[in-house]
Motif scaffolding. Structure first.
Motif, PDB file in Angstrom:
ATOM      1  N   ARG A 245       0.850  -1.193   0.000  1.00 57.06           N
ATOM      2  CA  ARG A 245       0.000   0.000   0.000  1.00 57.06           C
ATOM      3  C   ARG A 245       0.885   1.242   0.000  1.00 57.06           C
ATOM      4  O   ARG A 245       1.837   1.342   0.777  1.00 57.06           O
ATOM      5  N   LEU A 246       0.578   2.192  -0.884  1.00 54.15           N
ATOM      6  CA  LEU A 246       1.424   3.363  -1.070  1.00 54.15           C
ATOM      7  C   LEU A 246       0.949   4.551  -0.253  1.00 54.15           C
ATOM      8  O   LEU A 246      -0.247   4.823  -0.161  1.00 54.15           O
ATOM      9  N   CYS A 247       1.932   5.265   0.300  1.00 59.92           N
ATOM     10  CA  CYS A 247       1.665   6.544   0.965  1.00 59.92           C
ATOM     11  C   CYS A 247       2.726   7.535   0.511  1.00 59.92           C
ATOM     12  O   CYS A 247       3.922   7.236   0.573  1.00 59.92           O
ATOM     13  N   TYR A 248       2.300   8.688   0.035  1.00 63.67           N
ATOM     14  CA  TYR A 248       3.230   9.726  -0.403  1.00 63.67           C
ATOM     15  C   TYR A 248       3.308  10.837   0.638  1.00 63.67           C
ATOM     16  O   TYR A 248       2.382  11.042   1.420  1.00 63.67           O
ATOM     17  N   PHE A 249       4.435  11.568   0.622  1.00 65.67           N
ATOM     18  CA  PHE A 249       4.535  12.793   1.412  1.00 65.67           C
ATOM     19  C   PHE A 249       5.048  13.911   0.514  1.00 65.67           C
ATOM     20  O   PHE A 249       5.784  13.670  -0.448  1.00 65.67           O
ATOM     21  N   SER A 250       4.630  15.159   0.834  1.00 65.07           N
ATOM     22  CA  SER A 250       5.008  16.294   0.000  1.00 65.07           C
ATOM     23  C   SER A 250       5.007  17.579   0.813  1.00 65.07           C
ATOM     24  O   SER A 250       4.087  17.824   1.601  1.00 65.07           O
ATOM     25  N   ARG A 251       6.034  18.391   0.613  1.00 62.31           N
ATOM     26  CA  ARG A 251       6.037  19.721   1.197  1.00 62.31           C
ATOM     27  C   ARG A 251       5.547  20.764   0.196  1.00 62.31           C
ATOM     28  O   ARG A 251       5.336  21.923   0.555  1.00 62.31           O
ATOM     29  N   ALA A 252       5.373  20.346  -1.074  1.00 62.39           N
ATOM     30  CA  ALA A 252       5.008  21.285  -2.137  1.00 62.39           C
ATOM     31  C   ALA A 252       3.550  21.174  -2.566  1.00 62.39           C
ATOM     32  O   ALA A 252       2.991  22.124  -3.129  1.00 62.39           O
ATOM     33  N   VAL A 253       2.926  20.025  -2.333  1.00 63.81           N
ATOM     34  CA  VAL A 253       1.571  19.754  -2.834  1.00 63.81           C
ATOM     35  C   VAL A 253       0.682  19.294  -1.681  1.00 63.81           C
ATOM     36  O   VAL A 253       1.105  18.469  -0.863  1.00 63.81           O
ATOM     37  N   VAL A 254      -0.526  19.815  -1.615  1.00 61.04           N
ATOM     38  CA  VAL A 254      -1.519  19.328  -0.646  1.00 61.04           C
ATOM     39  C   VAL A 254      -2.120  18.049  -1.228  1.00 61.04           C
ATOM     40  O   VAL A 254      -2.910  18.090  -2.167  1.00 61.04           O
ATOM     41  N   LEU A 255      -1.729  16.923  -0.674  1.00 66.53           N
ATOM     42  CA  LEU A 255      -2.119  15.627  -1.223  1.00 66.53           C
ATOM     43  C   LEU A 255      -3.519  15.228  -0.771  1.00 66.53           C
ATOM     44  O   LEU A 255      -3.941  15.572   0.335  1.00 66.53           O
ATOM     45  N   PRO A 256      -4.241  14.474  -1.601  1.00 70.97           N
ATOM     46  CA  PRO A 256      -5.544  13.972  -1.169  1.00 70.97           C
ATOM     47  C   PRO A 256      -5.433  12.942  -0.047  1.00 70.97           C
ATOM     48  O   PRO A 256      -6.366  12.726   0.714  1.00 70.97           O
ATOM     49  N   GLU A 257      -4.238  12.317   0.060  1.00 73.04           N
ATOM     50  CA  GLU A 257      -3.980  11.333   1.105  1.00 73.04           C
ATOM     51  C   GLU A 257      -2.482  11.254   1.321  1.00 73.04           C
ATOM     52  O   GLU A 257      -1.701  11.334   0.377  1.00 73.04           O
ATOM     53  N   GLY A 258      -2.077  11.136   2.575  1.00 72.82           N
ATOM     54  CA  GLY A 258      -0.663  11.083   2.896  1.00 72.82           C
ATOM     55  C   GLY A 258      -0.277  12.215   3.821  1.00 72.82           C
ATOM     56  O   GLY A 258      -1.125  12.816   4.485  1.00 72.82           O
ATOM     57  N   ALA A 259       1.033  12.532   3.872  1.00 83.13           N
ATOM     58  CA  ALA A 259       1.525  13.629   4.706  1.00 83.13           C
ATOM     59  C   ALA A 259       1.897  14.805   3.816  1.00 83.13           C
ATOM     60  O   ALA A 259       2.508  14.630   2.759  1.00 83.13           O
ATOM     61  N   PHE A 260       1.532  16.008   4.258  1.00 87.64           N
ATOM     62  CA  PHE A 260       1.801  17.189   3.432  1.00 87.64           C
ATOM     63  C   PHE A 260       1.883  18.423   4.314  1.00 87.64           C
ATOM     64  O   PHE A 260       1.574  18.387   5.516  1.00 87.64           O
ATOM     65  N   MET A 261       2.322  19.529   3.694  1.00 89.84           N
ATOM     66  CA  MET A 261       2.381  20.817   4.375  1.00 89.84           C
ATOM     67  C   MET A 261       1.369  21.773   3.754  1.00 89.84           C
ATOM     68  O   MET A 261       1.162  21.764   2.535  1.00 89.84           O
ATOM     69  N   GLN A 262       0.762  22.568   4.596  1.00 89.90           N
ATOM     70  CA  GLN A 262      -0.166  23.599   4.129  1.00 89.90           C
ATOM     71  C   GLN A 262      -0.044  24.802   5.057  1.00 89.90           C
ATOM     72  O   GLN A 262      -0.188  24.660   6.279  1.00 89.90           O
ATOM     73  N   ASP A 263       0.269  25.956   4.474  1.00 94.31           N
ATOM     74  CA  ASP A 263       0.446  27.192   5.249  1.00 94.31           C
ATOM     75  C   ASP A 263       1.454  27.009   6.385  1.00 94.31           C
ATOM     76  O   ASP A 263       1.288  27.541   7.482  1.00 94.31           O
ATOM     77  N   GLY A 264       2.505  26.222   6.120  1.00 93.11           N
ATOM     78  CA  GLY A 264       3.569  26.033   7.100  1.00 93.11           C
ATOM     79  C   GLY A 264       3.325  24.955   8.130  1.00 93.11           C
ATOM     80  O   GLY A 264       4.198  24.669   8.954  1.00 93.11           O
ATOM     81  N   SER A 265       2.140  24.315   8.114  1.00 93.43           N
ATOM     82  CA  SER A 265       1.821  23.260   9.082  1.00 93.43           C
ATOM     83  C   SER A 265       1.936  21.883   8.438  1.00 93.43           C
ATOM     84  O   SER A 265       1.729  21.721   7.228  1.00 93.43           O
ATOM     85  N   PHE A 266       2.249  20.893   9.274  1.00 91.42           N
ATOM     86  CA  PHE A 266       2.355  19.497   8.831  1.00 91.42           C
ATOM     87  C   PHE A 266       1.041  18.780   9.104  1.00 91.42           C
ATOM     88  O   PHE A 266       0.490  18.871  10.212  1.00 91.42           O
TER      89      PHE A 266
END
Length: 467
Positions: A245-266
């Motif tokens: 099962r795949l999980c992505y993380f991104s600091r550049a894109v707000v992902l539909p699922e996974g870990a991401f950053m938005q407005d400086g928050s994780f």
């Protein structure tokens, strides 16, 4: 999320009575000791004639084994398995001969995984492995089970997992050298942080380097988790190789699922639930590279069952890793940072980017891995006020720096001279940064010794100022 190991029919069930451990470094000595404790006959081979410490030598001798420093091919008729230290490449003629004779050749990580009954989080990537693994290890400590970290950190993984039970968790930092020789290895959670050119002197091509890295999840099953960096264009595509099962993380894109950053928050979003962890301004570590490390660690810990509030608590208290953009001291208004862990150009690029104002006096050079220098030197030209070059790579780095338009290039004949030159020219608006973009073997035993010596030299300037 719960994981279990199904070892039925697994090659882990096979036991070899007699084993050759190839390479007597930290990993080799560690695994030799664990095998001997288990009653196996172990021959520890190294081409250097210096044998192991007396306690290990006695342990090997009790089972009829011992240390061998010459003619390892003579051992082949006596062993059923060869366990490799990470520094030993698979393409050695003796190893190919052994395999043709039906002798199993595996790496130390493979053996550790086979003998470990619990759950493993395996973490790889060109950069960020140590920071991410230590972060995950701290998060695992909040679980009501035993945990440990190992792999490319400190002692052999075989030593770190010894005695742990089926409910335990281990965070393992794994290099391409270690992943080259795994066979049935499939951790509960595998994370790939990034991929940039490195270790070309060992792997030859980026394709082979990438293939070794993908071994971290190659044998995973549908019940296990693969975590990939969405922002790395190459690593993002590796989902096509995964059966898990795949999980992505991104600091550049707000992902539909996974870990991401938005407005400086994780954030961590999974199975329809979104958890806000913390804001980057609350952290004690800084830089875009560390934001990626934090996102990867959040994913790893989340799937191991660590509560979001515990993930947050660990992140807010985390001080960083020794030798990775480590603050040393401020001398005459100039801060000094030890980034001895930057053993490749991409790691140095990330360190330079962590200082947005520039005005860096950069110390670089060491054992040359022969990786391309263009992108790094282009950034050096923009971010540095001076580039001080040292070590075996000094001349090639000098030519690349001139070609990139770096203006102030200084060559040093020794490490001590390089640090002294930096101290002599540094002004209060500048930063002194050791970020070598090279391994340390031309001058030091390892990058840790290099970093400690740098800190010793910097602190000696403090002592001089007090007299």
């Amino acid at each position: 999320m719960l994981f279990g190991k199904n070892r039925e029919g697994d090659t882990a069930a096979r036991k070899a009575a007699s084993v050759m451990v190839f390479g007597a470094g930290i990993s080799g000595r560690g695994v030799a000791g664990e095998l001997a404790k288990a009653g196996r006959q172990v021959f520890l081979y190294d081409d250097a004639p210096r044998g192991p410490e007396p306690a290990l030598a006695a342990m090997l001798a009790r089972n009829g084994g011992g240390f061998v420093s010459g003619h390892p091919e003579e051992l082949l008729p006596r062993v059923q398995q060869i366990v490799l230290s990470p520094a030993v490449p698979l393409n050695l003629p003796i190893l190919q001969k052994a395999q043709s004779q039906g002798i199993e050749v595996i790496g130390e990580v493979e053996l550790a995984w086979r003998n470990y009954p619990g759950h493993m989080i395996a973490i790889t990537g060109t950069n960020g492995k140590t920071t991410t693994t230590i972060l995950v290890g701290e998060m695992l400590k909040t679980l009501p089970v035993r945990s440990a970290i190992g792999g490319n950190i400190g002692l052999a993984l075989s030593v770190q997992v010894a005695g742990l039970d089926k409910d335990s968790w281990v965070a393992a930092e794994l290099s391409s050298f270690q992943l080259e020789s795994v066979k049935d290895f499939h951790p509960a959670i595998a994370a790939v942080l990034n991929l940039t050119p490195d270790h070309m002197e060992r792997h030859g091509t980026m394709e082979e380097y990438a293939r070794c890295k993908r071994n971290i999840f190659r044998k995973q099953t549908a019940s296990e988790i693969t975590i990939l960096n969405y922002d790395d264009e190459e690593v993002r595509t590796w989902g096509r190789y995964a059966k898990s099962r795949l999980c992505y993380f991104s600091r550049a894109v707000v992902l539909p699922e996974g870990a991401f950053m938005q407005d400086g928050s994780f954030f961590m979003k999974w199975d329809g639930k979104t958890h806000e962890i913390c804001h980057k301004k609350e952290l004690k570590i800084f830089g875009a590279h560390n934001e990626e490390n934090v996102l990867a660690a959040i994913c790893c810990a989340f799937f191991a069952g660590v509560k979001p509030e515990d993930i947050r608590r660990v992140l807010l208290s985390f001080q960083g890793v020794e030798h990775r953009i480590e603050y040393v001291a401020t001398i005459d208004g100039v801060p000094y940072y030890n980034d001895s862990k930057a053993t490749n150009t991409d790691s140095t690029i990330k360190a330079l980017e962590a200082f947005p104002k520039g005005h860096i006096i950069l110390l670089a050079g060491g054992h040359d891995k022969m990786t391309p220098l263009g992108p790094m030197m282009e950034l050096v030209a923009k971010k540095t006020d001076a580039l001080i070059l040292l070590g075996a790579a000094r001349d090639r780095f000098y030519e690349a720096a001139v070609q990139a338009g770096v203006q102030n290039i200084i060559r040093a004949d020794s490490f001590k001279e390089a640090v002294e030159k930096a101290h002599a020219i540094a002004q209060p608006f500048q930063v002194v940064l050791l970020s070598p973009a090279c391994s340390s073997f031309d001058m030091f035993h390892d990058m840790g010794e290099r970093g400690r010596y740098f800190k010793q030299l910097v602190r000696s300037f403090e002592t001089e100022d007090r007299h």
